[in-house]
Enzyme design. Structure first.
Site, PDB file in Angstrom:
ATOM      1  N   SER A 194       0.831  -1.204   0.000  1.00  0.00           N
ATOM      2  CA  SER A 194       0.000   0.000   0.000  1.00  0.00           C
ATOM      3  C   SER A 194       0.865   1.253   0.000  1.00  0.00           C
ATOM      4  CB  SER A 194      -0.912   0.046   1.230  1.00  0.00           C
ATOM      5  OG  SER A 194      -1.598   1.281   1.252  1.00  0.00           O
ATOM      6  N   LYS A 200      -4.086  -6.909   3.787  1.00  0.00           N
ATOM      7  CA  LYS A 200      -4.125  -5.766   2.866  1.00  0.00           C
ATOM      8  C   LYS A 200      -5.572  -5.417   2.511  1.00  0.00           C
ATOM      9  CE  LYS A 200      -2.850  -2.608  -0.164  1.00  0.00           C
ATOM     10  NZ  LYS A 200      -3.650  -2.495  -1.311  1.00  0.00           N
ATOM     11  N   HIS A 228      -7.019  -3.581   5.336  1.00  0.00           N
ATOM     12  CA  HIS A 228      -6.435  -2.229   5.264  1.00  0.00           C
ATOM     13  C   HIS A 228      -7.242  -1.361   4.298  1.00  0.00           C
ATOM     14  CE1 HIS A 228      -4.125   0.642   2.883  1.00  0.00           C
ATOM     15  NE2 HIS A 228      -3.440   0.930   3.975  1.00  0.00           N
ATOM     16  N   ASN A 229      -7.520  -1.904   3.117  1.00  0.00           N
ATOM     17  CA  ASN A 229      -8.252  -1.127   2.120  1.00  0.00           C
ATOM     18  C   ASN A 229      -9.678  -0.843   2.578  1.00  0.00           C
ATOM     19  OD1 ASN A 229      -5.923  -1.582   0.667  1.00  0.00           O
ATOM     20  ND2 ASN A 229      -6.993  -1.857  -1.253  1.00  0.00           N
ATOM     21  N   GLU A 257      -9.560   1.924   4.837  1.00  0.00           N
ATOM     22  CA  GLU A 257      -9.334   3.132   4.015  1.00  0.00           C
ATOM     23  C   GLU A 257     -10.676   3.669   3.486  1.00  0.00           C
ATOM     24  OE1 GLU A 257      -6.173   2.556   1.067  1.00  0.00           O
ATOM     25  OE2 GLU A 257      -7.497   3.478  -0.407  1.00  0.00           O
TER      26      GLU A 257
HETATM   27  P1  NBP Z   1      -2.240  -2.493 -13.360  1.00  0.00           P
HETATM   28  O1  NBP Z   1      -3.073  -3.103 -12.305  1.00  0.00           O
HETATM   29  O2  NBP Z   1      -2.828  -1.528 -14.303  1.00  0.00           O
HETATM   30  O3  NBP Z   1      -1.583  -3.712 -14.219  1.00  0.00           O
HETATM   31  C1  NBP Z   1      -0.836  -3.439 -15.352  1.00  0.00           C
HETATM   32  C2  NBP Z   1       0.318  -4.411 -15.481  1.00  0.00           C
HETATM   33  O4  NBP Z   1      -0.169  -5.756 -15.560  1.00  0.00           O
HETATM   34  C3  NBP Z   1       1.052  -4.142 -16.777  1.00  0.00           C
HETATM   35  O5  NBP Z   1       2.440  -4.334 -16.557  1.00  0.00           O
HETATM   36  C4  NBP Z   1       0.480  -5.222 -17.691  1.00  0.00           C
HETATM   37  O6  NBP Z   1       1.303  -5.552 -18.779  1.00  0.00           O
HETATM   38  C5  NBP Z   1       0.388  -6.358 -16.730  1.00  0.00           C
HETATM   39  N1  NBP Z   1      -0.417  -7.477 -17.223  1.00  0.00           N
HETATM   40  C6  NBP Z   1      -1.739  -7.553 -17.507  1.00  0.00           C
HETATM   41 BR1  NBP Z   1      -2.912  -6.164 -17.391  1.00  0.00          BR
HETATM   42  N2  NBP Z   1      -2.136  -8.744 -17.923  1.00  0.00           N
HETATM   43  C7  NBP Z   1      -1.011  -9.485 -17.929  1.00  0.00           C
HETATM   44  C8  NBP Z   1      -0.735 -10.819 -18.272  1.00  0.00           C
HETATM   45  N3  NBP Z   1      -1.714 -11.626 -18.651  1.00  0.00           N
HETATM   46  N4  NBP Z   1       0.526 -11.260 -18.166  1.00  0.00           N
HETATM   47  C9  NBP Z   1       1.515 -10.448 -17.758  1.00  0.00           C
HETATM   48  N5  NBP Z   1       1.325  -9.152 -17.415  1.00  0.00           N
HETATM   49  C10 NBP Z   1       0.082  -8.686 -17.487  1.00  0.00           C
HETATM   50  O7  NBP Z   1      -0.884  -1.871 -12.757  1.00  0.00           O
HETATM   51  P2  NBP Z   1      -0.619  -1.116 -11.365  1.00  0.00           P
HETATM   52  O8  NBP Z   1      -1.599  -0.019 -11.154  1.00  0.00           O
HETATM   53  O9  NBP Z   1       0.845  -0.799 -11.377  1.00  0.00           O
HETATM   54  O10 NBP Z   1      -0.888  -2.230 -10.269  1.00  0.00           O
HETATM   55  C11 NBP Z   1      -0.171  -3.446 -10.193  1.00  0.00           C
HETATM   56  C12 NBP Z   1      -0.772  -4.250  -9.051  1.00  0.00           C
HETATM   57  O11 NBP Z   1      -0.596  -3.531  -7.829  1.00  0.00           O
HETATM   58  C13 NBP Z   1      -2.284  -4.483  -9.181  1.00  0.00           C
HETATM   59  O12 NBP Z   1      -2.618  -5.725  -8.641  1.00  0.00           O
HETATM   60  C14 NBP Z   1      -2.882  -3.378  -8.340  1.00  0.00           C
HETATM   61  O13 NBP Z   1      -4.164  -3.712  -7.845  1.00  0.00           O
HETATM   62  C15 NBP Z   1      -1.852  -3.282  -7.212  1.00  0.00           C
HETATM   63  N6  NBP Z   1      -1.786  -1.973  -6.536  1.00  0.00           N
HETATM   64  C16 NBP Z   1      -1.922  -0.821  -7.262  1.00  0.00           C
HETATM   65  C17 NBP Z   1      -1.836   0.405  -6.614  1.00  0.00           C
HETATM   66  C18 NBP Z   1      -1.976   1.700  -7.372  1.00  0.00           C
HETATM   67  O14 NBP Z   1      -1.999   2.756  -6.714  1.00  0.00           O
HETATM   68  N7  NBP Z   1      -2.018   1.684  -8.698  1.00  0.00           N
HETATM   69  C19 NBP Z   1      -1.587   0.446  -5.241  1.00  0.00           C
HETATM   70  C20 NBP Z   1      -1.410  -0.757  -4.549  1.00  0.00           C
HETATM   71  C21 NBP Z   1      -1.507  -1.968  -5.217  1.00  0.00           C
HETATM   72  P3  NBP Z   1       1.111  -4.793 -20.197  1.00  0.00           P
HETATM   73  O15 NBP Z   1       1.949  -3.560 -20.111  1.00  0.00           O
HETATM   74  O16 NBP Z   1       1.650  -5.757 -21.179  1.00  0.00           O
HETATM   75  O17 NBP Z   1      -0.350  -4.537 -20.388  1.00  0.00           O
END
Ligand code: NBP
Length: 497
Positions: free
Chosen positions: A143, A198, A201-202, A205
């Site tokens: 987080s 987690k 936690h959410n 939030e």
């Molecule tokens: P996203 O949740 O938007 O995921 C995008 C990533 O997943 C890209 O690298 C994409 O590759 C990859 N991906 C997908 Br979509 N399908 C795939 C597959 N079949 N095989 C391999 N890679 C794949 O990214 P994020 O916002 O950075 O979040 C990442 C994780 O962290 C998520 O689980 C999210 O819930 C969690 N999280 C996010 C935040 C936040 O603030 N954003 C905070 C805390 C936790 P591509 O480039 O080829 O499409």
């Protein structure tokens, strides 16, 4: 391992990271900044996301030692053994797909870390699957969003216990540090416990945000305070017991002006979105038979907020007087402060009670004090009073409910009058404050030795022969009454959900 192999291994990367979206990029940069050798990989979808790896390695990672790979096999081969591979991809099937691609490339003892927002039941399954193949799996909540990923997040790892000593130095180095210097990352427990924590936690939030929203709305609607006044109040609260990231950013948001010099907040549509972890918290609390009313209210209020047309129509039908009363501003602001503090506390008490129940049910042996300490920095709900919560759960006599710990019992005693006044005032003035009221009612139920459930049980027995226990008989002995004189003696099978 021979000396040559050892040397070869040492020259390889310490950790690999898959998924170069916002979280993955920033975590990789954070790791590299702490001196770890990092390899990164992102799948390349032709025509859609071509060149993600190159863009990162040639862009933000240019001045670092981060190595980019566009081929998953060369990525895996670049890692020192036992390999540590952190997946930061979209939760759900992408994690399973990636695991299937990785399995044939791994050696026994290698460690997969899922840092996404995965459902804990998926993580339970993935830990078992990985271990059955001789690998290790860590499901870790992260987080802190983009900022936390880059500069220090709250990290909640659980799963294959033996992996902890291997991943601990890396994960703790990239975690936020609490004010006392402790990393906001520690081992949570087995199976999907890290992702369960987690998720809660959410959920908390969601509740924090709804409660802050209600405090804002009361000051705006009940007291007619303007954005600058409210920003000052939230900024002041941020120096008191309510000191927290969400209170701090609320002050900043209230002051923020759009390009035309007007407040941006006033132009934002009152329809809040959600991604699902609040909903999961509530579903899982229900499955465990635990009350989680403040978080449930927050989730439902987000759904309700989206029904803008319905609300507009209803407002034209009911001409509620709303906010005509004049209230003493200073006293009411103080009461809103106490109501927000008390309601937040109640929400945390509910969340931690669900964690305890999950721990007992699944045999996770969760350390609630350690979890509270992990949430003090890096994450969205970071706040000063998590120190007091950590202390309360560290007491030799662990309280059955947070509100019953010595410290919080005294706190609630102090804030109860103001909390009640705010709920009464807003209800009379027809201003919605569902989460404040839900929290207060939880407190009333908690402190009621008797509740009207005797009547509910009588009704269930009346129409469905569901039986009841009697106050003049031991617990666990069930009775059925022939209420109407023409029912039979047959009881319904009894079970609890
Ligand atoms: P996203 O949740 O938007 O995921 C995008 C990533 O997943 C890209 O690298 C994409 O590759 C990859 N991906 C997908 Br979509 N399908 C795939 C597959 N079949 N095989 C391999 N890679 C794949 O990214 P994020 O916002 O950075 O979040 C990442 C994780 O962290 C998520 O689980 C999210 O819930 C969690 N999280 C996010 C935040 C936040 O603030 N954003 C905070 C805390 C936790 P591509 O480039 O080829 O499409």
């Amino acid at each position: 391992m021979s000396t040559m192999k050892k040397k070869e291994n040492e020259s390889r990367a310490d950790i690999g990271l898959i998924g170069l979206a916002v979280m993955g990029e920033n975590l990789a940069l954070n790791m590299a900044g702490k001196g770890w050798k990092v390899s990164v990989y992102n799948r390349t979808v032709k025509g859609v996301e071509e060149g993600v790896v190159e863009r990162f390695v040639e862009g933000r990672a240019k001045e670092t030692t981060i190595q980019g790979h566009t081929d998953i096999a060369s990525f895996v081969a670049s890692l020192a053994t036992p390999r540590k591979i952190m997946m930061m991809v979209r939760a759900g099937s992408p994690v399973d797909e990636l695991m299937e691609q990785l399995f044939p490339l791994l050696d026994a003892g290698d460690i997969l870390i899922d840092g996404g927002n995965s459902n804990y039941e998926d993580t339970n399954r993935r830990v078992t699957l990985s271990e059955s193949k001789g690998f290790r799996f860590v499901g870790s909540g992260v987080s802190g969003g983009e900022e936390g990923a880059l500069n220090g997040a709250s990290i909640m790892p659980g799963g294959s216990q033996s992996a902890w000593s291997e991943v601990k130095p890396i994960l703790q180095s990239i975690a936020a540090k609490a004010e006392d210097g402790t990393p906001c990352c520690d081992w949570i427990g087995p199976a999907g416990s890290g992702h369960f924590v987690k998720m809660i936690h959410n959920g908390i939030e969601y509740a924090d945000m709804q409660l802050i929203g209600e405090a804002y709305w009361l000051m705006k609607k009940l007291l007619k305070l303007d954005n600058e006044d409210m920003a000052d109040i939230f900024a002041r609260w941020n120096t008191l017991k309510l000191r927290s990231y969400l209170v701090e950013i609320t002050a900043n948001i209230l002051r923020h002006k759009d390009g035309d010099g007007n407040y941006l907040l006033d132009k934002i549509l009152d329809a809040a979105g959600q991604k699902g972890t609040g909903k999961w918290s509530v579903i899982n609390a229900m499955e465990l038979g635990m009350p989680l009313g403040v978080i449930a209210t927050a989730v439902f209020e987000r759904s309700f907020s989206g029904q803008t047309e319905l609300r507009k129509e209803a407002a034209t039908k009911f001409d509620l007087k709303r906010t005509e009363a004049v209230h003493d501003q200073t006293d009411t602001v103080n009461d809103i402060y106490t109501a927000l503090y008390a309601s937040k506390l109640t929400s945390y008490a509910q969340g931690f009670a669900v964690l305890q129940k999950a721990s007992d049910t699944f045999g996770w042996n969760l350390n609630l004090s350690s979890i509270a300490r992990m949430w003090r920095g890096g994450c969205i709900i970071r706040s000063a009073f998590l120190n007091d919560i950590a202390t309360a759960f560290a007491a030799p006599q662990k309280p059955g409910n947070l509100l019953l710990s010595d410290y919080f019992e005294e706190e609630i005693r102090g804030v109860l009058p103001g909390w009640k006044r705010v709920v009464t005032l807003a209800t009379a003035d027809e201003i919605p404050l569902p989460a404040f009221a839900s929290a207060l009612n939880y407190f009333y139920s908690l402190t009621s030795p008797k509740l009207p459930a005797n009547l509910i049980q009588a009704q269930r027995d009346y129409f469905g022969a569901h039986t009841f226990e009697r106050i003049d008989q031991p617990r666990g002995v069930f009775f059925h009454e022939n209420w109407t004189g023409h029912g039979g003696d047959t009881k319904s099978g009894s079970y609890n959900v």
